[in-house]
Write a protein that holds these residues in place. Sequence first.
Motif, PDB file in Angstrom:
ATOM      1  N   LEU A  61      26.452  64.438  11.067  1.00 43.48           N
ATOM      2  CA  LEU A  61      25.910  65.628  10.410  1.00 43.48           C
ATOM      3  C   LEU A  61      24.386  65.624  10.445  1.00 43.48           C
ATOM      4  O   LEU A  61      23.762  66.652  10.714  1.00 43.48           O
ATOM      5  N   LYS A  62      23.792  64.478  10.189  1.00 40.88           N
ATOM      6  CA  LYS A  62      22.329  64.416  10.135  1.00 40.88           C
ATOM      7  C   LYS A  62      21.705  64.827  11.458  1.00 40.88           C
ATOM      8  O   LYS A  62      20.765  65.629  11.502  1.00 40.88           O
ATOM      9  N   SER A  98      28.578  73.987   5.816  1.00 39.28           N
ATOM     10  CA  SER A  98      28.420  74.741   4.577  1.00 39.28           C
ATOM     11  C   SER A  98      26.973  74.642   4.084  1.00 39.28           C
ATOM     12  O   SER A  98      26.264  73.680   4.406  1.00 39.28           O
ATOM     13  N   ALA A 116      25.898  73.696   1.362  1.00 41.14           N
ATOM     14  CA  ALA A 116      25.699  72.499   0.545  1.00 41.14           C
ATOM     15  C   ALA A 116      25.626  71.218   1.378  1.00 41.14           C
ATOM     16  O   ALA A 116      25.091  70.202   0.920  1.00 41.14           O
ATOM     17  N   ALA A 117      26.149  71.260   2.609  1.00 42.21           N
ATOM     18  CA  ALA A 117      26.242  70.045   3.421  1.00 42.21           C
ATOM     19  C   ALA A 117      24.895  69.367   3.682  1.00 42.21           C
ATOM     20  O   ALA A 117      24.811  68.131   3.619  1.00 42.21           O
ATOM     21  N   PRO A 118      23.816  70.104   3.982  1.00 43.70           N
ATOM     22  CA  PRO A 118      22.538  69.430   4.269  1.00 43.70           C
ATOM     23  C   PRO A 118      22.026  68.547   3.144  1.00 43.70           C
ATOM     24  O   PRO A 118      21.299  67.576   3.390  1.00 43.70           O
ATOM     25  N   TYR A 119      22.408  68.862   1.903  1.00 41.55           N
ATOM     26  CA  TYR A 119      21.889  68.104   0.766  1.00 41.55           C
ATOM     27  C   TYR A 119      22.445  66.681   0.711  1.00 41.55           C
ATOM     28  O   TYR A 119      21.976  65.870  -0.085  1.00 41.55           O
ATOM     29  N   ARG A 120      23.397  66.383   1.558  1.00 47.90           N
ATOM     30  CA  ARG A 120      23.866  64.991   1.654  1.00 47.90           C
ATOM     31  C   ARG A 120      22.771  64.105   2.262  1.00 47.90           C
ATOM     32  O   ARG A 120      22.771  62.889   2.061  1.00 47.90           O
ATOM     33  N   HIS A 121      21.898  64.714   3.035  1.00 49.58           N
ATOM     34  CA  HIS A 121      20.851  63.953   3.722  1.00 49.58           C
ATOM     35  C   HIS A 121      19.435  64.388   3.366  1.00 49.58           C
ATOM     36  O   HIS A 121      18.515  63.564   3.436  1.00 49.58           O
ATOM     37  N   TYR A 164      29.828  67.878  14.511  1.00 50.19           N
ATOM     38  CA  TYR A 164      30.010  67.610  13.094  1.00 50.19           C
ATOM     39  C   TYR A 164      31.308  66.845  12.851  1.00 50.19           C
ATOM     40  O   TYR A 164      31.364  65.951  12.025  1.00 50.19           O
ATOM     41  N   ARG A 191      16.805  66.666   0.684  1.00 50.14           N
ATOM     42  CA  ARG A 191      16.706  67.348  -0.608  1.00 50.14           C
ATOM     43  C   ARG A 191      16.264  68.796  -0.461  1.00 50.14           C
ATOM     44  O   ARG A 191      16.543  69.637  -1.315  1.00 50.14           O
TER      45      ARG A 191
END
Length: 228
Positions: A18-19, A50, A52-57, A13, A59
């Motif tokens: 991250l993806k 965190s 919330a982090a996955p929502y960067r890539h 990371y 939905r």
Amino acid sequence: MNDSSGRWQRRSYHHGNLKEVLLEAARKLIEEHGAFGFSLAEAARLAGVSPAAPYRHFRDRDALLAEVARTGFERFAARLDVAWNNGIPTPLSAFEALGRAYLAFAREEPASYAVMFESGAAAEHGGEAVHAAASSPAAEKAFNVLQRAAAALCRQLPENERPPLKLVAMHIWTMSHGIASLFIQEGSAARKIPLSPEEVLESGMLIYLKGLGVLPEGDGQESSKETP
């Protein structure tokens, strides 16, 4: 989770991918719990990021699964294409290599393979994105390799006797997928017969090709080594 895996996750990371870390976490969770047996928050936890982090890539979890399927199909198509190698040295020998590559992918990437063909389960779980991945350009590339193989194998037949190539490719895919599912994904079936999945697939394909007229009725497995 052991310390070594935790260090790997934090290091990955830190380098900004991250993806890919999330995709790897998803593949691990799929192997343990099935395609729809985990949440996006659990994938984040395993990835060491965190919630919330996955929502960067992604939905939602289904979008993450769809990406697992899409990238899986990309690697799958590339692997089949290399194995087919434009029918070199002969279409039949290349076809055998294609079958081995198919089963090898299912064995070596069980999580990706499972999601790639989970379109029925995806519909039940509302995973339209996963279902769409099975019809993506990446999936079409994999099928196109099988169609090219079917065309090369049937080329020796008189034109008016050639079966529909798309149908032949679908038959090849169906047999390959059935054997991969029964003997690799499920595992238990493989213990009931003294043959490897590769041997089962090869013998089944030889019977099928004889039925099409691609191989003479009297030929055995050694025929696959000859130039058609």
